[in-house]
Design an enzyme around this catalytic site. Structure first.
Site, mmCIF file in Angstrom:
data_model
loop_
_atom_site.group_PDB
_atom_site.id
_atom_site.type_symbol
_atom_site.label_atom_id
_atom_site.label_comp_id
_atom_site.label_asym_id
_atom_site.label_seq_id
_atom_site.Cartn_x
_atom_site.Cartn_y
_atom_site.Cartn_z
ATOM 1 N N GLU A 170 7.333 18.286 15.677
ATOM 2 C CA GLU A 170 7.295 18.538 14.222
ATOM 3 C C GLU A 170 7.775 19.944 13.866
ATOM 4 O O GLU A 170 7.107 20.682 13.156
ATOM 5 C CB GLU A 170 5.880 18.263 13.699
ATOM 6 C CG GLU A 170 5.458 16.827 13.981
ATOM 7 C CD GLU A 170 4.004 16.509 13.628
ATOM 8 O OE1 GLU A 170 3.318 17.380 13.069
ATOM 9 O OE2 GLU A 170 3.564 15.384 13.908
ATOM 10 N N ASN A 211 10.073 15.743 19.121
ATOM 11 C CA ASN A 211 9.379 14.618 18.477
ATOM 12 C C ASN A 211 9.149 14.965 17.009
ATOM 13 O O ASN A 211 8.720 16.070 16.687
ATOM 14 C CB ASN A 211 8.025 14.415 19.195
ATOM 15 C CG ASN A 211 7.355 13.111 18.855
ATOM 16 O OD1 ASN A 211 7.998 12.062 18.860
ATOM 17 N ND2 ASN A 211 6.066 13.149 18.557
ATOM 18 N N HIS A 247 5.418 6.665 11.599
ATOM 19 C CA HIS A 247 4.193 6.328 10.865
ATOM 20 C C HIS A 247 4.636 5.665 9.562
ATOM 21 O O HIS A 247 5.233 6.318 8.711
ATOM 22 C CB HIS A 247 3.352 7.578 10.622
ATOM 23 C CG HIS A 247 2.847 8.186 11.891
ATOM 24 N ND1 HIS A 247 1.906 7.549 12.679
ATOM 25 C CD2 HIS A 247 3.159 9.346 12.534
ATOM 26 C CE1 HIS A 247 1.652 8.302 13.745
ATOM 27 N NE2 HIS A 247 2.405 9.385 13.686
ATOM 28 N N GLU A 276 5.212 6.891 17.885
ATOM 29 C CA GLU A 276 3.860 6.868 17.308
ATOM 30 C C GLU A 276 3.758 5.814 16.206
ATOM 31 O O GLU A 276 3.067 6.027 15.189
ATOM 32 C CB GLU A 276 3.493 8.246 16.722
ATOM 33 C CG GLU A 276 3.619 9.394 17.694
ATOM 34 C CD GLU A 276 3.155 10.738 17.111
ATOM 35 O OE1 GLU A 276 2.482 10.755 16.062
ATOM 36 O OE2 GLU A 276 3.468 11.769 17.729
ATOM 37 N N ASP A 278 2.860 3.157 13.582
ATOM 38 C CA ASP A 278 1.752 2.393 13.010
ATOM 39 C C ASP A 278 2.149 2.037 11.587
ATOM 40 O O ASP A 278 3.078 2.624 11.026
ATOM 41 C CB ASP A 278 0.391 3.102 13.099
ATOM 42 C CG ASP A 278 0.386 4.551 12.653
ATOM 43 O OD1 ASP A 278 1.285 4.945 11.884
ATOM 44 O OD2 ASP A 278 -0.530 5.292 13.066
HETATM 45 O O1 G3I Z 1 -12.064 17.370 20.379
HETATM 46 C C1 G3I Z 1 -12.819 17.773 19.241
HETATM 47 C C2 G3I Z 1 -14.256 17.626 19.500
HETATM 48 O O2 G3I Z 1 -14.618 18.511 20.513
HETATM 49 C C3 G3I Z 1 -15.042 17.878 18.203
HETATM 50 O O3 G3I Z 1 -16.395 17.616 18.418
HETATM 51 C C4 G3I Z 1 -14.526 16.995 17.064
HETATM 52 C C5 G3I Z 1 -15.193 17.277 15.738
HETATM 53 O O4 G3I Z 1 -14.421 16.740 14.675
HETATM 54 O O5 G3I Z 1 -13.175 17.225 16.915
HETATM 55 C C6 G3I Z 1 -12.423 16.896 18.080
HETATM 56 O O6 G3I Z 1 -11.089 17.126 17.816
HETATM 57 C C7 G3I Z 1 -10.442 16.147 17.030
HETATM 58 C C8 G3I Z 1 -9.300 15.591 17.850
HETATM 59 O O7 G3I Z 1 -8.549 14.701 17.061
HETATM 60 C C9 G3I Z 1 -9.780 14.868 19.119
HETATM 61 O O8 G3I Z 1 -10.567 13.782 18.808
HETATM 62 C C10 G3I Z 1 -9.932 16.794 15.756
HETATM 63 O O9 G3I Z 1 -11.025 17.167 14.924
HETATM 64 C C11 G3I Z 1 -9.025 15.833 15.017
HETATM 65 O O10 G3I Z 1 -8.416 16.526 13.926
HETATM 66 C C12 G3I Z 1 -7.946 15.342 15.946
HETATM 67 O O11 G3I Z 1 -7.108 14.467 15.225
HETATM 68 C C13 G3I Z 1 -5.876 14.170 15.847
HETATM 69 C C14 G3I Z 1 -4.708 14.789 15.087
HETATM 70 O O12 G3I Z 1 -3.491 14.422 15.693
HETATM 71 C C15 G3I Z 1 -4.802 16.299 15.046
HETATM 72 O O13 G3I Z 1 -3.799 16.829 14.280
HETATM 73 C C16 G3I Z 1 -5.720 12.656 15.881
HETATM 74 O O14 G3I Z 1 -6.738 12.090 16.696
HETATM 75 C C17 G3I Z 1 -4.342 12.295 16.425
HETATM 76 O O15 G3I Z 1 -4.121 10.916 16.276
HETATM 77 C C18 G3I Z 1 -3.270 13.037 15.647
HETATM 78 O O16 G3I Z 1 -2.024 12.722 16.222
HETATM 79 C C19 G3I Z 1 -0.842 13.243 15.587
HETATM 80 C C20 G3I Z 1 0.160 13.506 16.674
HETATM 81 O O17 G3I Z 1 -0.382 14.368 17.645
HETATM 82 C C21 G3I Z 1 1.460 14.089 16.105
HETATM 83 N N1 G3I Z 1 1.982 13.237 15.062
HETATM 84 C C22 G3I Z 1 1.049 12.900 13.983
HETATM 85 C C23 G3I Z 1 -0.225 12.284 14.568
HETATM 86 C C24 G3I Z 1 -1.186 11.897 13.454
HETATM 87 O O18 G3I Z 1 -1.654 13.016 12.770
#
Ligand code: G3I
Length: 359
Positions: A170, A211, A247, A276, A278
């Site tokens: 990105e 990506n 997406h 990715e 969906d």
């Molecule tokens: O790991 C921590 C955990 O320790 C904590 O307790 C918890 C509390 O909220 O947060 C956890 O981290 C989260 C992480 O996912 C792992 O589960 C973050 O808050 C959460 O924001 C994060 O979201 C991810 C997001 O990227 C972050 O920007 C999504 O799961 C993931 O699907 C998403 O993926 C991105 C790709 O990397 C890039 N393209 C877009 C895509 C969707 O946003």
């Protein structure tokens, strides 16, 4: 066959992953099933193999450790997995120079046990960066050292075991400029080439990708991304491909639009991958919406199948039980090809039909 010692290590890795990774942050359904219905043959990968395409899904180490049915469904249906969060900067280098690979190791070990390839996601991004880095006020020299050391450690650890890396994620803005992020502000535009060089040095065999999202249809962002990768190629930067996140919503992008953008990148001599995909819906989803979703998945997959540059078609998770959508788009969800109990939805059947039809 793995030796018992390796099996013990793998099991220990899974337990460690459970302990270190919290359970689903952004899930639509917190009660995951333990006996999925989606293992019937042939899975999507078996149908895709004759086309030379790998079908993939994002995977979460914590769910893999907690629910055997989750892993069973992935192994039955897919040929490549992408750790959804477990290889990102903050989880892998929570403190400077101190790496935590427990969760990523568990995913890679799972993939190897089942003969699946792995996409590494992602080395250089503006999100999920640790506080020591975002608040460190490092100058250019030190930031460059941090970037190179991170890539050397993470890519080096999985040398020969991770087939594709999203090296830079990105990097382009909606208006076509390079995204204003920490890397650009401190290092200037050269950070992109630098990251690819470091990744190539750490694993000469891995295919290296830029990506990006919202480049699946014509527009300033798609144009800028194509121009950027053309420039990188001309400068001798070791980039192998472009990942199209995809997406989507029903009908957008169209398969035709996606095929056109894949073709533009393919003409540069680069690989393409859908990384990715969906297709989010308003929830609860109606049968009509699920049918429109199925048609969109089918079109997107067909676009990949007909473009010779496209060898990977991955969705961002496979089950509606675990998806980022509900948290980010309130009122929406049901975006993936399997339902919350891992049963195939019309979208999965439409993709299977597309793969069968083109044999
Ligand atoms: O790991 C921590 C955990 O320790 C904590 O307790 C918890 C509390 O909220 O947060 C956890 O981290 C989260 C992480 O996912 C792992 O589960 C973050 O808050 C959460 O924001 C994060 O979201 C991810 C997001 O990227 C972050 O920007 C999504 O799961 C993931 O699907 C998403 O993926 C991105 C790709 O990397 C890039 N393209 C877009 C895509 C969707 O946003």
């Amino acid at each position: 066959m793995r030796s018992p010692a390796v099996a013990v290590l793998v099991a220990a890795g899974l337990v460690a992953a459970m302990a270190t990774v919290g359970c689903g942050d952004d899930t639509a359904a917190r009660t995951a099933p333990s006996t999925p219905a989606a293992t019937e043959a042939p899975g999507l990968q078996a149908l895709a193999a004759p086309h030379g395409v790998r079908m993939g899904t994002a995977v979460r180490a914590n769910v893999l450790a907690a629910d055997p049915g989750y892993g069973r469904t992935i192994a039955a249906q897919y040929g490549i997995v992408t750790p959804e969060n477990d290889l990102k900067f903050a989880p892998t280098e929570p403190q400077r120079g101190r790496f935590d690979f427990a969760a990523a190791d568990a995913v890679v070990a799972f993939a190897e046990r089942h003969g699946l390839a792995v996409r590494g996601h992602t080395l250089v991004w503006h999100r999920q960066l640790p506080a020591w880095l975002t608040e460190g006020r490092f100058d250019a020299r030190e930031t460059r050292a941090v970037l190179r050391a991170h890539i050397a450690a993470v890519v080096g650890r999985y040398r020969g075991r991770i087939a594709q890396w999203d090296v830079v994620n990105e990097a382009v803005d909606e208006d076509g400029r390079l995204r204003d992020n920490l890397w650009l502000r401190v290092l200037g535009p050269g950070y992109i080439g630098d990251a690819f060089q470091a990744a190539r040095a750490a694993d000469p065999e891995a295919r290296l990708f830029l990506n990006e999202f919202a480049i699946e249809a014509p527009g300033p962002k798609a144009d800028a991304t194509v121009a950027l990768v053309a420039r990188l190629r001309a400068e001798g930067v070791p980039i192998d491909g472009v990942g199209f996140q995809a997406h989507a919503t029903p009908g957008a992008p169209s398969g035709e639009a996606l095929a056109g953008q894949l073709r533009r990148v393919g003409r540069l001599g680069l690989e393409t991958a859908v990384t990715e995909a969906d297709v989010r819906l308003d929830v609860p989803a109606t049968p009509a919406a699920l049918a429109r979703q199925a048609n969109t998945y089918r079109q997107l997959l067909e676009a990949c199948l007909r473009e010779p540059s496209c060898h990977t078609f991955a969705t961002w998770g496979f089950t509606d039980a675990w998806s980022w959508i509900a948290k980010t788009f309130p009122g929406q969800g049901a975006a993936l090809p399997f339902d919350e109990r891992y049963r195939p939805k019309p979208a999965q059947r439409a993709m299977a039909a597309a793969l069968r039809a083109r044999r």
